[in-house]
Write a protein that holds these residues in place. Structure first.
Motif, PDB file in Angstrom:
ATOM      1  N   VAL A  17      54.856  17.111   2.242  1.00 19.82           N
ATOM      2  CA  VAL A  17      54.128  16.500   1.405  1.00 19.82           C
ATOM      3  C   VAL A  17      55.003  15.846   0.386  1.00 19.82           C
ATOM      4  N   GLY A  18      55.033  14.604   0.199  1.00 17.17           N
ATOM      5  CA  GLY A  18      55.901  13.638  -0.781  1.00 17.17           C
ATOM      6  C   GLY A  18      54.947  14.076  -2.117  1.00 17.17           C
ATOM      7  N   SER A  19      54.632  12.831  -2.638  1.00 15.15           N
ATOM      8  CA  SER A  19      53.741  12.911  -3.756  1.00 15.15           C
ATOM      9  C   SER A  19      52.444  13.582  -3.695  1.00 15.15           C
ATOM     10  N   PRO A  20      52.060  14.408  -4.565  1.00 13.31           N
ATOM     11  CA  PRO A  20      50.793  15.342  -4.356  1.00 13.31           C
ATOM     12  C   PRO A  20      49.737  14.466  -5.123  1.00 13.31           C
ATOM     13  N   ILE A  21      50.049  13.166  -5.412  1.00  9.18           N
ATOM     14  CA  ILE A  21      48.815  12.449  -6.215  1.00  9.18           C
ATOM     15  C   ILE A  21      48.242  11.554  -5.110  1.00  9.18           C
ATOM     16  N   ASN A  41      58.366   9.058  -1.108  1.00 15.86           N
ATOM     17  CA  ASN A  41      57.235   8.208  -0.345  1.00 15.86           C
ATOM     18  C   ASN A  41      57.724   6.657  -0.221  1.00 15.86           C
ATOM     19  N   LYS A  53      48.465  12.907   8.423  1.00 17.97           N
ATOM     20  CA  LYS A  53      48.461  13.114   7.198  1.00 17.97           C
ATOM     21  C   LYS A  53      46.928  12.936   6.637  1.00 17.97           C
ATOM     22  N   ASN A  97      44.612   6.825  -3.146  1.00 10.46           N
ATOM     23  CA  ASN A  97      43.818   6.169  -2.040  1.00 10.46           C
ATOM     24  C   ASN A  97      43.471   7.287  -1.069  1.00 10.46           C
ATOM     25  N   MET A 102      50.044  21.907 -10.020  1.00 13.74           N
ATOM     26  CA  MET A 102      49.551  22.042  -8.520  1.00 13.74           C
ATOM     27  C   MET A 102      49.906  23.235  -7.822  1.00 13.74           C
ATOM     28  N   MET A 103      49.352  23.346  -6.548  1.00 13.03           N
ATOM     29  CA  MET A 103      49.357  24.349  -5.661  1.00 13.03           C
ATOM     30  C   MET A 103      49.825  23.899  -4.391  1.00 13.03           C
ATOM     31  N   GLU A 104      50.994  24.803  -4.075  1.00 16.93           N
ATOM     32  CA  GLU A 104      51.631  24.618  -2.648  1.00 16.93           C
ATOM     33  C   GLU A 104      51.812  25.915  -2.303  1.00 16.93           C
ATOM     34  N   PRO A 105      51.908  25.897  -0.725  1.00 18.76           N
ATOM     35  CA  PRO A 105      52.518  27.257  -0.323  1.00 18.76           C
ATOM     36  C   PRO A 105      53.857  27.753  -0.565  1.00 18.76           C
ATOM     37  N   LEU A 150      51.018  21.307   2.866  1.00 21.49           N
ATOM     38  CA  LEU A 150      49.784  20.711   1.825  1.00 21.49           C
ATOM     39  C   LEU A 150      50.231  20.738   0.344  1.00 21.49           C
ATOM     40  N   SER A 151      49.416  20.181  -0.132  1.00 23.01           N
ATOM     41  CA  SER A 151      49.348  20.267  -1.795  1.00 23.01           C
ATOM     42  C   SER A 151      48.012  20.261  -2.571  1.00 23.01           C
ATOM     43  N   TRP A 152      47.837  20.806  -3.419  1.00 22.04           N
ATOM     44  CA  TRP A 152      46.610  20.768  -4.153  1.00 22.04           C
ATOM     45  C   TRP A 152      46.699  20.459  -5.451  1.00 22.04           C
ATOM     46  N   LEU A 153      46.249  19.347  -5.942  1.00 24.11           N
ATOM     47  CA  LEU A 153      46.516  19.107  -7.669  1.00 24.11           C
ATOM     48  C   LEU A 153      45.386  18.891  -8.338  1.00 24.11           C
ATOM     49  N   PRO A 154      44.821  19.864  -9.383  1.00 23.51           N
ATOM     50  CA  PRO A 154      43.679  19.334  -9.997  1.00 23.51           C
ATOM     51  C   PRO A 154      44.007  18.376 -11.177  1.00 23.51           C
ATOM     52  N   LEU A 168      49.321  30.525  -1.631  1.00 22.52           N
ATOM     53  CA  LEU A 168      49.233  29.166  -2.299  1.00 22.52           C
ATOM     54  C   LEU A 168      49.181  29.629  -3.587  1.00 22.52           C
ATOM     55  N   ALA A 204      42.602  23.723   1.130  1.00 22.56           N
ATOM     56  CA  ALA A 204      44.101  23.893   1.226  1.00 22.56           C
ATOM     57  C   ALA A 204      44.316  25.318   1.903  1.00 22.56           C
ATOM     58  N   ARG A 219      59.552  12.879  -5.736  1.00 19.80           N
ATOM     59  CA  ARG A 219      58.727  13.037  -4.678  1.00 19.80           C
ATOM     60  C   ARG A 219      57.970  11.976  -4.489  1.00 19.80           C
ATOM     61  N   VAL A 220      57.432  11.201  -5.508  1.00 19.57           N
ATOM     62  CA  VAL A 220      56.971   9.799  -5.360  1.00 19.57           C
ATOM     63  C   VAL A 220      57.796   9.041  -4.857  1.00 19.57           C
TER      64      VAL A 220
END
Lengths: 178, 251, 353
Positions: free
Chosen positions: A59-63, C263, A2, A66, C176-179, A33-37, C6, A23, C259-260
């Motif tokens: 992917v769990g949390s997208p944030i 983890n 990861k 670290n 957020m973007m994901e597939p 994958l994830s993409w987060l703005p 995506l 991504a 989701r958090v």
């Protein structure tokens, strides 16, 4: 495996776009994958960052708090996020815009004069993709193969010129030796 | 024996709940007559307001919907945009249209939404028992202006037709009254035209109908009709305030 | 299998709605859900659909009511303050028994609050929101894929039960973007004899209405509506169970915080703590049964949410207060970190040892 990537700079430097390309590269390679703005009232000129996570597992949390990999395209971003990078992580610095060096000695720093190189290759708005090219080479999160597949997803086929320039910028960064 | 009058077919054969002397009944008839004359009962959808006409959905035999207070033009917009081949009208009072629903009214007009609005202005909130309306006249005594409407503290009445006529959007704005035979005949023509405009795709048409509320005005039905001539019409002059198609013809 | 693309969560909602046969979108701009409106503004004119930017959220929801009354699939979207403005219309839609989709991409409150993600509209969404006795079916996506799938599902539920359905998302999932694999094209298959289509002079007039001055009749419509709600509670509950087989602590969380939490749970398991997750996908109807069953096995629940403990009350009700329910939260646009959730899990674990 990861990889958590944080790309940060001014709005308008194309960091969200670079993140999107990475991504898509991951998507083409079959990764999760994830993409987060970050989003906010500053449409242009303020700080902008986006988080990209590439993973073999869901992917769990997208944030990304670290990052394994930090791309810093302005000084405020380096100042803000340097401390957050995981030990052993990587920091990619646009050395045409950031004069100082990375202070930490437990991370690997790469200095790329991306903005200068972008001007030199005739793609002044594509410093983001130059630094992305270097990231692809060093971080190993995505491969250098089949760039076209991912690039076609983010640059419309109607803009062949733009497509070629983006590719040139990625190649430029990939081949840059600091 | 010759039949000299019969109810319009699109008006249900029910006893209306309106007070004696109230002119809602006349206006209902004029709307139903227009629907009959144009042969559109089967394709018409009406929007009932909140106010005295809240139960208008029972009286018109076309499909009907009941809207929240003031929101009839928005509901009508949804109905019309869903199927533009249907004819959509709202039937609203002054509190509904000119107070709580002013934004919906103005923006439907500004969009030239292809709907027909029947705006019944009787200068008072009827259903809730006679409170001051946005169209109550200066000095008018109501339950919430017991000493007469004081323009220093409550502002001035809104002339809806004049205001909407300043917009580029609407097709047709006319103010009519139903307090005598001549006025009723004019109102009939105006209401029919407002529906025709919609059928012909011309856009937003609003007919403001000056109406009597003897119960809450505290007048006999006859006196109420006279009060329209004496007090209402001088403040709210009758006439066509906007007719885009006619303007074009003149040019 | 269709190709994965995506997409932003908000865009996935819009595209899934179109593929579900929705051709009417009425809305009003507000952050962080504007991508939905932008997407609709671009696509609807090309597919003979209607995109309309209303003058206010109040108007938008009433336009939705108008379209819904004609039986066509219709939606609006907004974010917390805008959803408050829509409550009157939502109550009318519920009281008139017409189907519609309302999307709430939540942001921090109360008042104007902020624009960062939140889950603090939980009470509003699950307990009614507007005036009167009614419910919405409330779906809570935790991924871009679920943004699409649950949108598609929401239209079917709305038609099936003749009622408004809410997609309760948050700014993170929206942005957020994901597939995502987009759902198949479909349309409504439910007959709608009640719809306002014009009588065509072939039937009595239809009336869409929520006014019943006859108290006995109004009571009857309420009882009947709640009979329908009972069926929904029996048949439409959705939840995900994660690592619950041997769990001694049960985290309950939906949307982004679930989701958090995952983890954190994976990390806690690595440390030898037996913890699992129940993720409600419908928060109304709430997954009471799985939580009640878990109550016999676990020693405690932890509600992880971005509110001051709104869902926590439903967990207490569901587990019949058999076990303590702890709160792990951030609010105001802040998102709990996996470390914070892990620390709470460790604390709850330690508390019993």
């Amino acid at each position: 495996m990861k990889t958590e990537i944080l790309l940060a700079g001014f709005g308008g430097q194309g960091l969200l776009f670079a993140g999107k390309f990475i991504a898509y590269k991951g998507l083409v390679e079959g990764k999760n994958l994830s993409w987060l703005p970050s989003y906010g009232p500053e449409m242009r000129g303020g700080t902008a960052n986006c988080s990209v996570i590439l993973s073999d597992d869901p992917v769990g949390s997208p944030i990304v708090a670290n990052p394994d990999v930090l791309v810093a395209m302005n000084l405020p971003s380096l100042d803000k996020f340097e401390k957050d990078v995981v030990p052993g992580g990587m920091i990619f610095v646009d050395s045409s815009l950031i004069e100082r060096k990375v202070v930490r000695d437990d991370v690997k720093a790469f200095y790329i004069p991306a903005t200068r190189l972008a001007n030199e290759i005739g793609a002044p708005t594509l410093a983001n993709m130059i630094i992305t090219g270097k990231l692809i080479k060093e971080a190993g999160a995505v491969s250098y193969d089949n760039l076209d597949d991912a690039l076609h997803k983010v640059v419309s086929a109607k803009h062949q010129n733009l497509f070629d320039l983006n590719k040139k910028a990625i190649e430029c960064g990939y081949n840059y030796a600091d | 024996m010759a039949v000299i009058y019969s109810k319009p077919k699109s008006l249900a054969d029910l006893q209306l709940h309106y007070c004696p002397g109230c002119t809602h009944g006349i206006i209902h008839r004029l709307v139903a007559q227009a629907i009959d004359d144009l042969g559109i009962e089967g394709t018409t959808i009406g929007v009932a307001p909140v106010g005295c006409a809240v139960m208008a959905y029972d009286y018109f035999k076309c499909d009907m919907i009941e809207a929240a207070h003031g929101r009839a033009p928005a509901v009508a917009t949804g109905l019309k945009r869903s199927d533009p081949s249907n004819v959509v009208f709202t039937y609203q009072g002054d509190g509904d249209l000119a107070s709580i629903g002013m934004a919906e009214t103005v923006h439907a007009a500004a969009r030239n939404e292809n709907i027909t609005i029947i705006f019944v202005n009787n200068a008072i909130y009827g259903m809730t028992g006679g409170q001051m309306a946005p169209t109550s006249l200066p000095g008018q005594v109501t339950q919430t202006s017991p000493y007469g409407r004081d323009t220093n503290t409550t502002g001035f009445p809104i002339r809806v037709s004049e205001m909407l006529a300043t917009l580029d959007g609407p097709e047709y704005i006319e103010r009519v009254a139903v307090n005598n035979v001549k006025n009723v005949k004019n109102a009939q023509k105006a209401i029919k035209k407002a529906f025709e405009n919609q059928i012909n795709g011309k856009g937003f048409s609003l007919i403001e109908v000056i109406s009597a509320c003897p119960t809450n005005w505290g007048l006999t039905p006859q006196k109420a009709l006279e009060w329209i001539d004496e007090k209402m019409i001088p403040y709210y002059p009758l006439g066509v305030y906007k007719d885009r198609s006619a303007e074009k013809e003149v040019k | 299998m269709a190709e994965k693309v995506l997409m932003k969560g908000n865009e996935a909602i819009a595209e899934a709605a179109i593929r579900s046969g929705c051709r009417h979108y009425l809305g009003y701009p507000i952050t962080p859900q504007t991508e939905i409106a932008a997407y609709m503004a671009k696509r609807m004119p090309k597919i003979n659909g209607v995109f309309l930017q209303a003058e206010s959220e109040i108007s938008a929801i009433n336009m939705v009511y108008g379209v819904a009354a004609t039986g066509k699939r219709v939606m609006t979207s907004s974010s917390s303050p805008g959803i408050s403005l829509k409550q009157e219309g939502i109550s009318y839609i519920a009281g008139s028994d017409v189907p519609a989709l309302i999307v709430n991409v939540q942001r921090g409150g109360p008042g104007l609050g902020g624009i960062q993600p939140s889950q603090s509209d939980y009470f509003q969404a699950t307990k009614g929101g507007g005036h009167g006795d009614y419910h919405l079916i409330v779906l809570t996506p935790a991924s871009v894929q679920e943004m699409a799938d649950l949108t598609s599902h929401a239209f079917d539920l709305a038609d099936k039960y003749r009622m408004p359905v809410m997609l309760l998302a948050d700014g993170t999932i929206g942005q957020m973007m994901e597939p995502v694999e987009l759902p198949e094209e479909k349309t409504s298959t439910v007959e709608k004899p009640w719809a306002l289509t014009g009588t065509k002079m072939q039937r009595e007039h239809n009336i869409i209405n929520s006014l019943y001055l006859n108290t006995e009749l109004l009571e009857k419509t309420n009882f009947e509506r709640f009979e329908r709600y009972k069926q929904i509670e029996e048949n439409e509950v959705m939840y995900e169970s994660f690592m619950m087989e041997d769990a001694e602590i049960c985290v309950v969380s939906f949307g982004i915080t679930a989701r958090v939490s995952k983890n954190a749970i994976i990390e806690a398991r690595r440390q030898g703590i037996k913890v699992g997750l129940i993720r409600p996908i419908t928060v109304w109807p709430f997954p009471k049964q799985p939580i009640l069953e878990a109550a016999d096995k676990v020693k405690a629940f932890i509600s992880v949410e971005m509110s001051m403990g709104q869902m926590l009350e439903d967990i207490k009700l569901a587990c019949e207060c058999k076990k303590p329910v702890h709160l792990c939260n951030r609010v105001g646009g802040m998102i709990p970190s996996p470390e914070q959730v892990l620390a709470k899990i460790v604390e709850v674990e330690g508390g019993k040892n």
